[in-house]
Design a protein around this motif. Structure first.
Motif, short mmCIF file in Angstrom:
data_model
loop_
_atom_site.label_atom_id
_atom_site.label_comp_id
_atom_site.label_asym_id
_atom_site.label_seq_id
_atom_site.Cartn_x
_atom_site.Cartn_y
_atom_site.Cartn_z
N ASN A 237 0.82 -1.21 0.00
CA ASN A 237 0.00 0.00 0.00
C ASN A 237 0.86 1.26 0.00
O ASN A 237 0.54 2.24 -0.67
CB ASN A 237 -0.94 0.01 1.22
CG ASN A 237 -2.31 -0.52 0.88
OD1 ASN A 237 -2.85 -0.22 -0.18
ND2 ASN A 237 -2.87 -1.32 1.76
N THR A 238 1.94 1.23 0.78
CA THR A 238 2.82 2.40 0.87
C THR A 238 3.44 2.71 -0.49
O THR A 238 3.48 3.87 -0.93
CB THR A 238 3.92 2.16 1.92
OG1 THR A 238 3.31 1.92 3.18
CG2 THR A 238 4.83 3.38 2.02
N ARG A 239 3.95 1.70 -1.19
CA ARG A 239 4.57 1.91 -2.51
C ARG A 239 3.52 2.38 -3.53
O ARG A 239 3.80 3.25 -4.35
CB ARG A 239 5.24 0.63 -2.98
CG ARG A 239 6.61 0.39 -2.33
CD ARG A 239 7.30 -0.84 -2.89
NE ARG A 239 8.68 -0.90 -2.43
CZ ARG A 239 9.74 -0.85 -3.23
NH1 ARG A 239 9.59 -0.73 -4.54
NH2 ARG A 239 10.96 -0.91 -2.74
N LEU A 240 2.34 1.77 -3.48
CA LEU A 240 1.29 2.18 -4.42
C LEU A 240 0.89 3.63 -4.18
O LEU A 240 0.74 4.40 -5.14
CB LEU A 240 0.07 1.26 -4.27
CG LEU A 240 -1.14 1.59 -5.15
CD1 LEU A 240 -0.77 1.55 -6.63
CD2 LEU A 240 -2.29 0.64 -4.84
N PHE A 241 0.75 4.01 -2.91
CA PHE A 241 0.39 5.40 -2.58
C PHE A 241 1.46 6.36 -3.07
O PHE A 241 1.17 7.39 -3.67
CB PHE A 241 0.21 5.52 -1.06
CG PHE A 241 -0.15 6.91 -0.60
CD1 PHE A 241 -1.46 7.37 -0.67
CD2 PHE A 241 0.82 7.76 -0.09
CE1 PHE A 241 -1.79 8.64 -0.24
CE2 PHE A 241 0.50 9.04 0.33
CZ PHE A 241 -0.81 9.48 0.26
#
Length: 289
Positions: A237-241
């Motif tokens: 989620n962090t990388r996608l965000f």
């Protein structure tokens, strides 16, 4: 135990219970600011990772709770505790701590102001905790779908970040160097949302990658898609965000939605989770999802 230590433990428990009433998960700390309860697995040959699944106390922030019964049990197991830690990154606040240190010989407050001017954000009014050494902890909140990592000096010299898996020393805690307390006028403030521009600085930068081959990504978006594809569990989620924020900032957000969703699905996220994270990035950068 000396009377003063008993008083310090009683006060620490009272402050910890008060923090828990505000939705902040807490653990007991010793005078050294470390978790008061030692690991139950110490001395075992290669015990393997345990985050409290064994049912015993002594797993640091994984012991953190807002349940007053459990908190009393934690302090009863650690009668030498003189403070408490507040776990970061947990609901409902998803707390992010900005630790402005004074021991590095640099003016960390000035460094944060310079970052704010350079990246066009304002530090909001929020809870400020004063440390015995003259430093400050700023309490901010983050999005529920983004895990801010802990770091020391990465943002600027003298500025440490307490994120997911980290903790802040709670106000009212007594340590070897003195007592932590809230700055006047901030004790009852809610933690303020982290400014989007600052949040983007707190997330990990992408590593150099090989270009992706998604047909609709384009040259500028290929690296962002590959950045998402390289995510491991716990950072998806962090990388996608982060990638979605960069895409919207560079004007290719709408065109990159489908490639980013495809990449997120490849890492194991559901389409619903991916769309929610991309929509959050769009809002953070001032765009309509």
């Amino acid at each position: 135990m000396a009377t003063t230590d008993r008083q310090a433990t009683t006060l620490a428990l009272a402050h910890a219970l008060s923090a828990a009433e505000r939705g902040l998960a807490v653990i007991p700390l010793s005078r050294t600011k470390l978790p008061a309860l030692r690991s139950p697995h110490r001395g075992q040959p290669d015990p393997g990772p345990c985050h409290g699944e064994c049912g015993r106390f002594g797993h640091g922030v994984y012991d953190a709770s807002t349940d007053p019964v459990r908190i009393r049990e934690l302090f009863a197991a650690a009668p030498w505790a003189t403070g408490y830690g507040i776990a970061c990154g947990l609901p409902p606040h998803h707390l992010i701590g900005i630790d402005l240190d004074t021991k590095s010989g640099t003016d960390s407050s000035a460094a944060l102001r310079e970052l704010a001017l350079r990246h066009l954000f304002t530090i909001p009014e929020t809870v400020v905790v004063l440390t015995p050494s003259g430093g400050r902890h700023l309490w901010l909140t983050g999005p529920s779908d983004v895990a801010v990592p802990n770091s020391a000096g990465r943002l600027a010299p003298g500025i440490d970040i307490r994120g997911a898996g980290g903790y802040l020393v709670g106000p009212g805690s007594r340590t070897e160097h003195g007592v932590y307390g809230t700055a006047p006028g901030t004790a009852r403030l809610p933690p303020a949302p982290c400014p989007p521009a600052l949040l983007r600085l707190l997330l990990p930068a992408p590593r150099p990658t090989h270009p992706a081959t998604h047909p609709s990504a384009g040259d500028h978006g290929q690296g962002l898609v590959q950045f998402v594809l390289a995510a491991h569990e716990g950072q998806r989620n962090t990388r996608l965000f982060w990638a979605a924020c960069r895409a919207y900032e560079n004007g290719i957000g709408p065109a990159l939605v489908a490639p980013l969703i495809d990449a997120a699905l490849n890492t194991g996220l559901t389409e619903r989770e991916a769309r929610a994270t991309i929509a959050s990035a769009a809002r953070m950068t001032g765009h309509r999802p």
